[in-house]
Scaffold this motif. Structure first.
Motif, PDB file in Angstrom:
ATOM      1  N   UNK A  49       1.277  -1.446  -0.078  1.00 49.35           N
ATOM      2  CA  UNK A  49      -0.220  -0.009  -0.080  1.00 49.35           C
ATOM      3  C   UNK A  49       0.990   1.026  -0.308  1.00 49.35           C
ATOM      4  N   UNK A  50       1.802   1.266   0.515  1.00 47.01           N
ATOM      5  CA  UNK A  50       2.612   2.484   0.758  1.00 47.01           C
ATOM      6  C   UNK A  50       3.604   2.882  -0.475  1.00 47.01           C
ATOM      7  N   UNK A  51       4.316   1.341  -1.257  1.00 46.14           N
ATOM      8  CA  UNK A  51       5.093   1.115  -2.847  1.00 46.14           C
ATOM      9  C   UNK A  51       3.543   1.827  -2.992  1.00 46.14           C
ATOM     10  N   UNK A  52       2.538   1.659  -3.984  1.00 44.17           N
ATOM     11  CA  UNK A  52       1.600   1.380  -4.648  1.00 44.17           C
ATOM     12  C   UNK A  52       0.935   3.354  -4.916  1.00 44.17           C
ATOM     13  N   UNK A  81      -5.059   8.423  -7.204  1.00 40.88           N
ATOM     14  CA  UNK A  81      -4.940   7.504  -8.698  1.00 40.88           C
ATOM     15  C   UNK A  81      -3.720   8.141 -10.098  1.00 40.88           C
ATOM     16  N   UNK A  82      -4.005   7.002 -10.866  1.00 39.53           N
ATOM     17  CA  UNK A  82      -2.674   6.627 -11.550  1.00 39.53           C
ATOM     18  C   UNK A  82      -3.186   6.801 -12.563  1.00 39.53           C
ATOM     19  N   UNK A 138      -3.615   0.558  -5.691  1.00 42.04           N
ATOM     20  CA  UNK A 138      -3.979   1.176  -7.890  1.00 42.04           C
ATOM     21  C   UNK A 138      -4.138   0.114  -8.259  1.00 42.04           C
ATOM     22  N   UNK A 139      -5.759  -0.227  -7.712  1.00 41.08           N
ATOM     23  CA  UNK A 139      -6.891  -1.323  -8.926  1.00 41.08           C
ATOM     24  C   UNK A 139      -7.017  -0.611  -9.775  1.00 41.08           C
ATOM     25  N   UNK A 140      -7.333  -1.047 -10.915  1.00 44.20           N
ATOM     26  CA  UNK A 140      -7.821  -1.122 -12.192  1.00 44.20           C
ATOM     27  C   UNK A 140      -9.139  -0.474 -11.584  1.00 44.20           C
ATOM     28  N   UNK A 198       6.158  -3.872  -9.107  1.00 43.71           N
ATOM     29  CA  UNK A 198       4.001  -4.148  -9.509  1.00 43.71           C
ATOM     30  C   UNK A 198       3.804  -4.971  -9.384  1.00 43.71           C
ATOM     31  N   UNK A 199       2.003  -5.054  -8.702  1.00 41.75           N
ATOM     32  CA  UNK A 199       2.100  -6.483  -8.253  1.00 41.75           C
ATOM     33  C   UNK A 199       0.730  -7.005  -8.690  1.00 41.75           C
TER      34      UNK A 199
END
Length: 181
Positions: free
Chosen positions: A118-121, A129-130, A138-140, A180-181
């Motif tokens: 969570x911290x890295x995303x 939002x990205x 950072x889920x779609x 990424x995960x």
């Protein structure tokens, strides 16, 4: 490299979305908001969730639809994980966008791996939002089905992690290896 990362995220998102659908077509134990798309009918929506037309009358009744042939693009329907459908008035909302929804049954090492992701995303933000990626993990956006609440993000992230990696530590190891995960 960033384009490759985003393409892989999109493809894995759609693959995992397919895996998270149960035999009846409903996401297990997760409420979602369904946004009516161009061309949708009550029949097609029912088929998406029940693989038949059995939900048409429930959708119409629970959402106070006076004319079952009249749906509007952008109209929202809350689909409950137990198969019940109710109007948007029944949807619970969260006023605390940055609450830390921890899963108590996780071991300390699993919780640490989850928090690390969570911290890295997103720096831990439920509103980051990205592009098409949103929230703490950072889920779609399509994967979140219109429900951006922290509770839903936690549930979808948990399902994604379980279906793809089996544990938060394995997800973290993948993130470290691939960015990424």
């Amino acid at each position: 490299m960033n384009t490759k990362k985003n393409l892989v995220k999109v493809f894995t998102t759609f693959g995992v979305a397919a895996l998270s659908v149960s035999a009846t077509g409903l996401v297990a134990n997760a409420d979602m908001v369904y946004t009516v798309q161009s061309g949708d009918t009550l029949s097609s929506i029912s088929y998406k969730f029940a693989k038949d037309n059995s939900l048409i009358n429930e959708i119409a009744k629970d959402n106070n639809l006076s004319d079952i042939s009249q749906l509007h693009v952008g109209q929202k329907l809350l689909i409950k994980g137990n198969g019940e459908i109710s109007s948007m008035d029944d949807q619970k909302t969260s006023s605390d966008e940055n609450k830390d929804a921890k899963t108590p049954e996780l071991s300390s090492s699993e919780q640490a791996a989850k928090e690390w992701i969570a911290q890295h995303e997103s720096g831990g933000s439920y509103t980051a939002q990205n592009g098409v990626h949103y929230g703490r993990y950072q889920l779609d956006l399509a994967y979140l089905g219109g429900d951006l609440s922290p509770e839903h993000q936690e549930e979808v992230a948990k399902q994604y992690m379980q279906n793809r990696y089996g544990s938060w530590q394995a997800a973290q190891a993948h993130w470290i290896a691939n960015g990424w995960w």
